[in-house]
Design a protein around this motif. Structure first.
Motif, PDB file in Angstrom:
ATOM      1  N   TYR A   1      -4.452   8.346   4.142  1.00  0.00           N
ATOM      2  CA  TYR A   1      -5.372   8.547   3.030  1.00  0.00           C
ATOM      3  C   TYR A   1      -6.208   7.288   2.888  1.00  0.00           C
ATOM      4  O   TYR A   1      -5.658   6.185   2.917  1.00  0.00           O
ATOM      5  CB  TYR A   1      -4.587   8.832   1.736  1.00  0.00           C
ATOM      6  N   PRO A   2      -7.510   7.397   2.708  1.00  0.00           N
ATOM      7  CA  PRO A   2      -8.358   6.196   2.660  1.00  0.00           C
ATOM      8  C   PRO A   2      -8.117   5.354   1.406  1.00  0.00           C
ATOM      9  O   PRO A   2      -7.958   5.884   0.317  1.00  0.00           O
ATOM     10  CB  PRO A   2      -9.777   6.758   2.672  1.00  0.00           C
ATOM     11  N   GLY A   3      -8.070   4.054   1.588  1.00  0.00           N
ATOM     12  CA  GLY A   3      -8.023   3.118   0.481  1.00  0.00           C
ATOM     13  C   GLY A   3      -6.738   3.114  -0.313  1.00  0.00           C
ATOM     14  O   GLY A   3      -6.759   2.881  -1.516  1.00  0.00           O
ATOM     15  N   LEU A   4      -5.613   3.383   0.332  1.00  0.00           N
ATOM     16  CA  LEU A   4      -4.340   3.370  -0.392  1.00  0.00           C
ATOM     17  C   LEU A   4      -4.135   2.043  -1.106  1.00  0.00           C
ATOM     18  O   LEU A   4      -4.487   0.984  -0.581  1.00  0.00           O
ATOM     19  CB  LEU A   4      -3.169   3.632   0.565  1.00  0.00           C
ATOM     20  N   PRO A   5      -3.538   2.070  -2.298  1.00  0.00           N
ATOM     21  CA  PRO A   5      -3.292   0.811  -3.043  1.00  0.00           C
ATOM     22  C   PRO A   5      -2.427  -0.155  -2.259  1.00  0.00           C
ATOM     23  O   PRO A   5      -1.519   0.246  -1.547  1.00  0.00           O
ATOM     24  CB  PRO A   5      -2.561   1.293  -4.288  1.00  0.00           C
ATOM     25  N   ARG A   6      -2.720  -1.423  -2.422  1.00  0.00           N
ATOM     26  CA  ARG A   6      -1.924  -2.499  -1.827  1.00  0.00           C
ATOM     27  C   ARG A   6      -1.672  -3.560  -2.850  1.00  0.00           C
ATOM     28  O   ARG A   6      -2.346  -3.798  -3.753  1.00  0.00           O
ATOM     29  CB  ARG A   6      -2.616  -3.111  -0.616  1.00  0.00           C
TER      30      ARG A   6
ATOM     31  N   TRP B   1      -4.762   3.301  -8.361  1.00  0.00           N
ATOM     32  CA  TRP B   1      -4.903   4.719  -8.039  1.00  0.00           C
ATOM     33  C   TRP B   1      -6.225   5.273  -8.550  1.00  0.00           C
ATOM     34  O   TRP B   1      -6.824   6.132  -7.909  1.00  0.00           O
ATOM     35  CB  TRP B   1      -3.726   5.530  -8.585  1.00  0.00           C
ATOM     36  N   GLU B   2      -6.698   4.801  -9.699  1.00  0.00           N
ATOM     37  CA  GLU B   2      -8.018   5.238 -10.188  1.00  0.00           C
ATOM     38  C   GLU B   2      -9.092   4.918  -9.163  1.00  0.00           C
ATOM     39  O   GLU B   2      -9.940   5.748  -8.858  1.00  0.00           O
ATOM     40  CB  GLU B   2      -8.356   4.562 -11.527  1.00  0.00           C
ATOM     41  N   TYR B   3      -9.050   3.710  -8.638  1.00  0.00           N
ATOM     42  CA  TYR B   3     -10.035   3.313  -7.632  1.00  0.00           C
ATOM     43  C   TYR B   3      -9.889   4.169  -6.372  1.00  0.00           C
ATOM     44  O   TYR B   3     -10.867   4.727  -5.864  1.00  0.00           O
ATOM     45  CB  TYR B   3      -9.889   1.829  -7.281  1.00  0.00           C
ATOM     46  N   THR B   4      -8.671   4.287  -5.870  1.00  0.00           N
ATOM     47  CA  THR B   4      -8.428   5.011  -4.615  1.00  0.00           C
ATOM     48  C   THR B   4      -8.914   6.446  -4.690  1.00  0.00           C
ATOM     49  O   THR B   4      -9.528   6.952  -3.750  1.00  0.00           O
ATOM     50  CB  THR B   4      -6.923   4.981  -4.267  1.00  0.00           C
ATOM     51  N   THR B   5      -8.644   7.127  -5.792  1.00  0.00           N
ATOM     52  CA  THR B   5      -8.986   8.550  -5.898  1.00  0.00           C
ATOM     53  C   THR B   5     -10.443   8.805  -6.252  1.00  0.00           C
ATOM     54  O   THR B   5     -10.932   9.916  -6.047  1.00  0.00           O
ATOM     55  CB  THR B   5      -8.086   9.259  -6.929  1.00  0.00           C
ATOM     56  N   THR B   6     -11.154   7.792  -6.748  1.00  0.00           N
ATOM     57  CA  THR B   6     -12.551   8.019  -7.127  1.00  0.00           C
ATOM     58  C   THR B   6     -13.573   7.389  -6.190  1.00  0.00           C
ATOM     59  O   THR B   6     -14.714   7.823  -6.166  1.00  0.00           O
ATOM     60  CB  THR B   6     -12.837   7.515  -8.557  1.00  0.00           C
ATOM     61  N   VAL B   7     -13.179   6.379  -5.436  1.00  0.00           N
ATOM     62  CA  VAL B   7     -14.151   5.749  -4.530  1.00  0.00           C
ATOM     63  C   VAL B   7     -13.897   6.180  -3.085  1.00  0.00           C
ATOM     64  O   VAL B   7     -14.581   7.070  -2.593  1.00  0.00           O
ATOM     65  CB  VAL B   7     -14.183   4.214  -4.712  1.00  0.00           C
ATOM     66  N   PRO B   8     -12.893   5.613  -2.391  1.00  0.00           N
ATOM     67  CA  PRO B   8     -12.732   6.036  -0.991  1.00  0.00           C
ATOM     68  C   PRO B   8     -12.218   7.467  -0.829  1.00  0.00           C
ATOM     69  O   PRO B   8     -12.515   8.128   0.160  1.00  0.00           O
ATOM     70  CB  PRO B   8     -11.734   5.029  -0.414  1.00  0.00           C
ATOM     71  N   GLY B   9     -11.466   7.972  -1.802  1.00  0.00           N
ATOM     72  CA  GLY B   9     -10.875   9.298  -1.649  1.00  0.00           C
ATOM     73  C   GLY B   9     -11.579  10.418  -2.381  1.00  0.00           C
ATOM     74  O   GLY B   9     -11.092  11.549  -2.401  1.00  0.00           O
ATOM     75  N   LYS B  10     -12.739  10.139  -2.950  1.00  0.00           N
ATOM     76  CA  LYS B  10     -13.423  11.133  -3.790  1.00  0.00           C
ATOM     77  C   LYS B  10     -13.652  12.473  -3.083  1.00  0.00           C
ATOM     78  O   LYS B  10     -13.419  13.529  -3.645  1.00  0.00           O
ATOM     79  CB  LYS B  10     -14.750  10.573  -4.286  1.00  0.00           C
ATOM     80  N   TYR B  11     -14.098  12.446  -1.849  1.00  0.00           N
ATOM     81  CA  TYR B  11     -14.401  13.677  -1.126  1.00  0.00           C
ATOM     82  C   TYR B  11     -13.427  13.945   0.022  1.00  0.00           C
ATOM     83  O   TYR B  11     -13.643  14.836   0.822  1.00  0.00           O
ATOM     84  CB  TYR B  11     -15.829  13.639  -0.578  1.00  0.00           C
TER      85      TYR B  11
END
Length: 107
Positions: free
Chosen positions: A102-107, A31-41
């Motif tokens: 949502y972009p880059g959802l965790p898998r 979730w850290e990755y998802t919310t800061t890289v693909p989902g930042k904006y």
């Protein structure tokens, strides 16, 4: 869950998420990755449509989501969220989420 997703609240997303075979720490990192890289904006708007409970340990929530809401050309799209009851708590089955929501959802 959707409010936490919109705010990028990694701790709440981790608490409310179920990813089969993943530890809490692994889910948090994803979730850290998802919310800061693909989902930042990425910005969206959502509205609850209805819910159903096909079994005691599964529920389905349908909602409208306006993706890329800040672009002005967005429109409502129908998505669903599957919830599973694990250890007495309802959690979102993240693997069942449509990746378009949502972009880059965790898998």
């Amino acid at each position: 869950f959707m409010e936490a997703l919109g705010k990028g609240d990694v701790n709440t997303l981790t608490e409310l998420s179920y990813l089969d075979g993943s530890t809490t720490e692994e889910i948090h990192k994803k979730w850290e990755y998802t919310t800061t890289v693909p989902g930042k904006y990425y910005r969206f708007k959502w509205q609850l449509l209805n819910e159903s409970q096909p079994s005691p340990d599964e529920a389905i929530v349908r909602l409208w989501v306006w993706r890329d809401f800040q672009t002005g050309g967005s429109y409502e799209e129908n998505f669903q969220i599957t919830l599973v009851k694990k250890e007495g708590k309802w959690k979102v089955d993240v693997q069942s989420l449509n990746r378009l929501m949502y972009p880059g959802l965790p898998r």
